[in-house]
Design a protein around this motif. Structure first.
Motif, PDB file in Angstrom:
ATOM      1  N   ASP A  10      -0.118  -1.078  -3.317  1.00 40.79           N
ATOM      2  CA  ASP A  10       1.331  -1.056  -3.185  1.00 40.79           C
ATOM      3  C   ASP A  10       1.603  -1.196  -1.607  1.00 40.79           C
ATOM      4  O   ASP A  10       0.841  -1.401  -1.035  1.00 40.79           O
ATOM      5  N   ARG A  11       2.903  -0.702  -1.967  1.00 39.55           N
ATOM      6  CA  ARG A  11       3.421  -1.212  -0.023  1.00 39.55           C
ATOM      7  C   ARG A  11       2.694   0.309   0.445  1.00 39.55           C
ATOM      8  O   ARG A  11       3.038  -0.223   2.159  1.00 39.55           O
ATOM      9  N   GLU A  12       2.629   1.332   0.312  1.00 46.66           N
ATOM     10  CA  GLU A  12       2.439   2.563   0.947  1.00 46.66           C
ATOM     11  C   GLU A  12       0.543   2.420   0.984  1.00 46.66           C
ATOM     12  O   GLU A  12       0.330   2.901   2.276  1.00 46.66           O
ATOM     13  N   ASN A  13      -0.214   1.844   0.546  1.00 48.84           N
ATOM     14  CA  ASN A  13      -1.533   1.321   0.783  1.00 48.84           C
ATOM     15  C   ASN A  13      -1.828  -0.075   1.118  1.00 48.84           C
ATOM     16  O   ASN A  13      -2.476   0.092   1.326  1.00 48.84           O
ATOM     17  N   MET A  14      -1.155  -0.501   2.000  1.00 54.58           N
ATOM     18  CA  MET A  14      -1.214  -1.578   2.790  1.00 54.58           C
ATOM     19  C   MET A  14      -1.313  -1.406   3.990  1.00 54.58           C
ATOM     20  O   MET A  14      -1.262  -0.342   4.404  1.00 54.58           O
ATOM     21  N   PRO A  15      -2.704  -1.774   4.268  1.00 53.66           N
ATOM     22  CA  PRO A  15      -3.436  -1.930   5.656  1.00 53.66           C
ATOM     23  C   PRO A  15      -2.221  -2.375   7.129  1.00 53.66           C
ATOM     24  O   PRO A  15      -3.048  -2.083   7.743  1.00 53.66           O
ATOM     25  N   GLY A  16      -1.997  -3.400   6.569  1.00 54.75           N
ATOM     26  CA  GLY A  16      -0.692  -4.422   8.223  1.00 54.75           C
ATOM     27  C   GLY A  16      -0.039  -3.043   8.687  1.00 54.75           C
ATOM     28  O   GLY A  16       0.473  -1.905   7.640  1.00 54.75           O
ATOM     29  N   SER A  17       0.532  -3.228   9.660  1.00 59.43           N
ATOM     30  CA  SER A  17       1.392  -2.345   9.864  1.00 59.43           C
ATOM     31  C   SER A  17       2.700  -2.653   9.048  1.00 59.43           C
ATOM     32  O   SER A  17       3.420  -3.479   8.907  1.00 59.43           O
ATOM     33  N   MET A  57       0.256 -10.871   7.797  1.00 58.42           N
ATOM     34  CA  MET A  57       1.780 -11.037   7.510  1.00 58.42           C
ATOM     35  C   MET A  57       1.461 -11.997   8.877  1.00 58.42           C
ATOM     36  O   MET A  57       2.972 -12.939   8.720  1.00 58.42           O
ATOM     37  N   ASP A  58       0.693 -12.393   9.565  1.00 59.35           N
ATOM     38  CA  ASP A  58       0.230 -13.255  10.990  1.00 59.35           C
ATOM     39  C   ASP A  58       1.111 -14.539   9.370  1.00 59.35           C
ATOM     40  O   ASP A  58       1.142 -15.754  10.245  1.00 59.35           O
ATOM     41  N   CYS A  59       0.303 -14.903   8.840  1.00 59.28           N
ATOM     42  CA  CYS A  59       0.223 -16.258   8.271  1.00 59.28           C
ATOM     43  C   CYS A  59       1.727 -15.996   7.950  1.00 59.28           C
ATOM     44  O   CYS A  59       2.223 -17.381   7.255  1.00 59.28           O
ATOM     45  N   VAL A  60       2.124 -15.829   6.699  1.00 61.42           N
ATOM     46  CA  VAL A  60       3.201 -15.761   6.046  1.00 61.42           C
ATOM     47  C   VAL A  60       4.547 -15.340   6.595  1.00 61.42           C
ATOM     48  O   VAL A  60       5.369 -16.481   6.754  1.00 61.42           O
ATOM     49  N   VAL A  96       5.434  -5.667   7.865  1.00 64.58           N
ATOM     50  CA  VAL A  96       6.339  -5.813   6.451  1.00 64.58           C
ATOM     51  C   VAL A  96       7.503  -6.230   6.726  1.00 64.58           C
ATOM     52  O   VAL A  96       7.808  -7.368   5.944  1.00 64.58           O
ATOM     53  N   LYS A  97       8.134  -5.054   7.450  1.00 61.64           N
ATOM     54  CA  LYS A  97       9.162  -4.707   7.366  1.00 61.64           C
ATOM     55  C   LYS A  97      10.234  -6.863   8.240  1.00 61.64           C
ATOM     56  O   LYS A  97      10.898  -6.863   7.642  1.00 61.64           O
ATOM     57  N   ASN A  98       9.451  -6.645   8.806  1.00 63.84           N
ATOM     58  CA  ASN A  98       9.794  -7.555   9.953  1.00 63.84           C
ATOM     59  C   ASN A  98       9.690  -9.226   8.889  1.00 63.84           C
ATOM     60  O   ASN A  98      10.758 -10.059   9.145  1.00 63.84           O
ATOM     61  N   ALA A  99       8.873  -9.451   8.437  1.00 62.17           N
ATOM     62  CA  ALA A  99       8.668  -9.994   7.522  1.00 62.17           C
ATOM     63  C   ALA A  99       9.348 -10.049   5.762  1.00 62.17           C
ATOM     64  O   ALA A  99       9.970 -11.467   5.984  1.00 62.17           O
ATOM     65  N   GLU A 100      10.027  -9.422   5.347  1.00 61.46           N
ATOM     66  CA  GLU A 100      11.192  -9.371   4.612  1.00 61.46           C
ATOM     67  C   GLU A 100      12.365  -9.556   5.010  1.00 61.46           C
ATOM     68  O   GLU A 100      12.835 -10.278   4.663  1.00 61.46           O
ATOM     69  N   GLU A 101      12.990  -9.096   6.254  1.00 64.15           N
ATOM     70  CA  GLU A 101      14.117  -9.711   7.052  1.00 64.15           C
ATOM     71  C   GLU A 101      14.287 -11.430   7.209  1.00 64.15           C
ATOM     72  O   GLU A 101      14.828 -11.219   7.183  1.00 64.15           O
ATOM     73  N   GLU A 102      12.523 -11.994   7.006  1.00 66.52           N
ATOM     74  CA  GLU A 102      12.535 -13.071   7.716  1.00 66.52           C
ATOM     75  C   GLU A 102      12.983 -13.899   6.185  1.00 66.52           C
ATOM     76  O   GLU A 102      12.623 -14.986   6.319  1.00 66.52           O
ATOM     77  N   GLY A 103      12.221 -13.271   4.999  1.00 63.35           N
ATOM     78  CA  GLY A 103      12.589 -14.255   4.664  1.00 63.35           C
ATOM     79  C   GLY A 103      11.320 -13.814   2.977  1.00 63.35           C
ATOM     80  O   GLY A 103      11.030 -14.719   1.951  1.00 63.35           O
ATOM     81  N   VAL A 104       9.742 -13.572   3.291  1.00 62.23           N
ATOM     82  CA  VAL A 104       8.881 -13.296   3.290  1.00 62.23           C
ATOM     83  C   VAL A 104       9.060 -12.010   1.483  1.00 62.23           C
ATOM     84  O   VAL A 104       9.823 -11.215   1.573  1.00 62.23           O
ATOM     85  N   GLU A 105       8.532 -12.672   0.118  1.00 65.84           N
ATOM     86  CA  GLU A 105       8.591 -12.142  -1.076  1.00 65.84           C
ATOM     87  C   GLU A 105       6.977 -11.445  -0.959  1.00 65.84           C
ATOM     88  O   GLU A 105       6.051 -12.531  -1.489  1.00 65.84           O
TER      89      GLU A 105
END
Length: 498
Positions: A336-343, A315-318, A347-356
Motif C-alpha cells: 500500500d501507499r504507506e509501505n511504498m519505498p519511493g519518496s 516514479m521516474d518511469c511513470v 508519488v504526490k508529484n506523479a499523481e498531480e501529473e496524471g499517474v494512476e
C-alpha cells in the motif's frame, strides 16, 4: 580592562542578534520553492521546482531550532553539518554556508535535488511533528547553485602533486566522489567509463525533471579542469591489466542489471526494463539519435503504459511516460501507499501529473500475441510480518483483473553484473547475489590494491550513500598507497649495519 569588557559586550550582543535570526518555526510556516503547475511541467523535462529567492531561503533556514541533538545530521549518511549551514544562510553568509556544506559532501547541489529528504534529514527534523520540517534539501540546492553562479566553486588545486596514480572504474556518484577526494590529495586520477558521458546513472538514469543534465556536466567539467582524466567509451577487458597501470584501483561500477520477473508472457514485445527505457529517454533529451526511441519501441507516446514497481525508479518511469505523451499511465505496486519505498513527494508529484496508482496489486501474466496487449493482475493483502518486521504481501484468491497495456515497464530494482566474468577476474570474490566482497575495515577486495565502493558493494541504494562510500574509500586508498610507498624506502647499508 575596559576594552576587554567592551569586546565581551560586543560578542554577547552579536550572539544575541544571531540568535534572533533563528528559531522562527513558530511564526514562519514551512514553504518549499514554488512548483510549476502540473499542466505546464508535464510538457517538458525541465526541473519542476523554481529557485528560492534569497530572502525566502534565509527565512526558511531561520526556522531551524538549532537543537542540541541535530537528528537531521545524524540521519544524513554524510553527516552534513546541517544546522550550521542553515544558520549561516539565515545570516546571509552564503559563501561560508557553501564552504561548510561542501566540506562533507562532494555534490550538495545534486543531493539537494534527488535525496529523499522526507526519509532522511527532513523526516527526522525535531520540529517536523508540530511545525513541519525545515526545507533542508531546497536550501542545500539553493546554497550550491548560488555558489556556482557566483564563481565560488573553483577547480581543485592540490597543495602538492603526487606521482602515484589511481584508477577508478565507473563515473557514478561513488567514483566521482572518490576521484575528487583523491585529487585533493594530489594523486593522478583516471576514471574509466564505458558510456559516452561521465556521470553514470546521474546522467542516464535520472530524468531531467529531477536533475537537469547541465548540473552534472558542470560538476564533471570542474573535475576535468582539476586534472582528473576521464576515459569514456572504455570497456575494461582485464582487471589485472588495468591495475598494472595504477598504484591502486577502485571498482565503482554501480549496479545496472534489472531484476527479472517470473510471469507468463514477460518475454513479449513491449515489455521493457526500466533502465533501458530511462536511458533511451535521457539520451534523447541530450540530443542523441536513439533508434529504439525514434522507431517507437521505447517511446510511450499514445500508449497505455503499465509500470511494475514502487521505488524511485518506478516514479521516474511513470513521470517520464507522462511527458512523452502516454495515453494512460498506471503503476502497479504490491503493497500500500504507506509501505511504498519511493519518496512520498515523488508519488504526490506523479499523481498531480496524471499517474494512476493501483495499490496492493501485482502482475499475474502479460497477455498478447507478439506484443503485450493486456496485463492480468491480482489483488494483494498484507499478511504476517517477515524477519525485517515488514508485512509480506499475500495474493487474494479470485481477485484477478485486467489492464489494457501497449507498453509494460519493469522497475523492480537492480542487481550487479557478473564482474568476475566481465573483467576476466575469476579470482575476484563476490557474494552469492553478485556484489563485490570487501574487507569492511579497509574497503579492499581480496585482490591486493583493488578496492570497491558504492552500490557494487552494498547493493542498489541511494546516491548519498554512494557519495559517502566514495569519500570513505578514498581515505583507505590513500592509506594503502602511503604504506606501499614507505615499504619501498629501504634503509641504507650504514643504517642497516647499525
Amino acid at each position: 580592562m575596559s576594552s576587554m569588557k567592551a569586546l565581551r559586550r560586543t560578542m554577547i550582543e552579536d550572539k544575541a542578534m544571531a540568535e534572533e535570526k533563528m528559531l522562527k518555526f513558530v511564526e514562519k510556516s514551512q514553504q518549499y520553492p514554488d512548483k510549476r503547475d502540473h499542466s505546464e511541467r508535464k510538457q517538458d523535462f525541465d526541473e519542476i521546482y523554481q529557485e528560492y529567492a534569497r530572502e525566502k531561503a534565509a527565512e526558511q533556514a531561520s526556522r531551524c531550532s538549532q537543537c542540541g541533538v541535530p537528528f537531521c545530521q545524524i540521519h544524513c549518511p554524510l553527516g552534513n553539518n546541517i544546522p550550521d549551514w542553515l544558520r549561516l544562510t539565515a545570516e546571509g553568509r552564503l559563501e561560508e554556508a557553501y564552504q561548510l556544506s561542501s566540506a562533507t559532501n562532494n555534490m550538495p547541489e545534486i543531493c539537494g535535488r534527488i535525496c529523499p529528504q522526507d526519509r532522511l534529514c527532513e523526516g527526522n527534523c525535531v520540529i517536523e511533528q508540530d511545525f513541519d520540517s525545515v526545507t533542508i534539501g531546497s536550501i542545500e540546492k539553493y546554497i550550491t547553485d548560488t555558489a556556482w553562479n557566483e564563481g565560488w566553486v573553483q577547480p581543485i588545486t592540490p597543495i602538492q602533486e603526487r606521482a602515484e596514480t589511481v584508477g577508478i572504474i565507473g563515473s557514478g556518484p561513488a567514483g566521482l566522489a572518490a576521484g575528487e577526494q583523491l585529487r585533493e590529495q594530489g594523486f593522478q586520477v583516471h576514471i574509466y567509463e564505458r558510456a559516452d558521458r561521465a556521470g553514470g546513472l546521474l546522467i542516464y538514469g535520472i530524468p531531467g525533471f529531477k536533475l537537469e543534465k547541465d548540473v552534472i556536466e558542470r560538476r564533471t567539467k570542474r573535475m576535468e579542469e582539476s586534472g582528473i582524466q576521464f576515459h569514456l567509451n572504455y570497456e575494461v577487458e582485464s582487471l589485472e591489466a588495468l591495475k598494472a597501470n595504477h598504484d591502486a584501483l577502485l571498482i565503482a561500477t554501480g549496479v545496472y542489471k534489472g531484476r527479472e520477473l517470473k510471469a507468463p508472457g514477460v518475454g513479449l514485445g513491449n515489455v521493457h526494463k526500466a533502465l533501458d527505457y530511462l536511458i533511451a529517454s535521457n539520451k534523447k533529451s541530450l540530443g542523441d539519435a536513439v533508434q529504439s526511441f525514434d522507431d517507437g519501441t521505447l517511446n510511450a507516446e499514445g500508449k497505455n503504459v503499465v509500470v511494475i514497481g514502487g521505488g524511485d525508479t518506478a516514479m521516474d518511469c511513470v513521470r517520464t511516460a507522462i511527458r512523452q505523451g502516454a495515453k494512460s499511465v498506471k503503476c502497479l505496486y504490491r503493497r500500500d501507499r504507506e509501505n511504498m519505498p519511493g519518496s512520498v513527494r515523488e508519488v504526490k508529484n506523479a499523481e498531480e501529473e496524471g499517474v494512476e496508482f493501483i495499490w496492493l496489486s501485482a502482475p499475474e501474466a502479460f497477455v498478447g500475441a507478439d506484443n503485450v496487449e493486456t496485463v492480468r493482475a491480482y489483488k494483494m493483502q498484507l499478511g504476517a510480518a517477515d524477519a525485517t518486521g515488514r508485512q509480506a504481501p499475500v495474493q487474494v484468491p479470485g481477485s484477478s483483473f485486467e489492464l489494457e497495456c501497449d507498453m509494460a515497464i519493469l522497475a523492480l530494482g537492480f542487481e550487479p553484473e557478473d564482474l568476475p566474468a566481465l573483467f576476466q577476474a575469476p579470482e575476484l570474490n563476490v557474494a552469492r547475489w553478485g556484489t563485490v566482497k570487501v574487507n569492511h575495515t579497509s574497503m579492499m577486495t581480496n585482490i591486493d590494491g583493488i578496492f570497491a565502493a558504492g552500490d557494487i558493494v552494498r547493493g542498489a541504494s541511494l546516491v548519498v550513500w554512494a557519495i559517502r562510500d566514495g569519500r570513505d574509500v578514498a581515505e583507505h586508498m590513500q592509506a594503502y598507497i602511503d604504506t606501499q610507498s614507505s615499504d619501498d624506502i629501504q634503509p641504507s647499508s650504514s643504517v642497516a649495519a647499525e
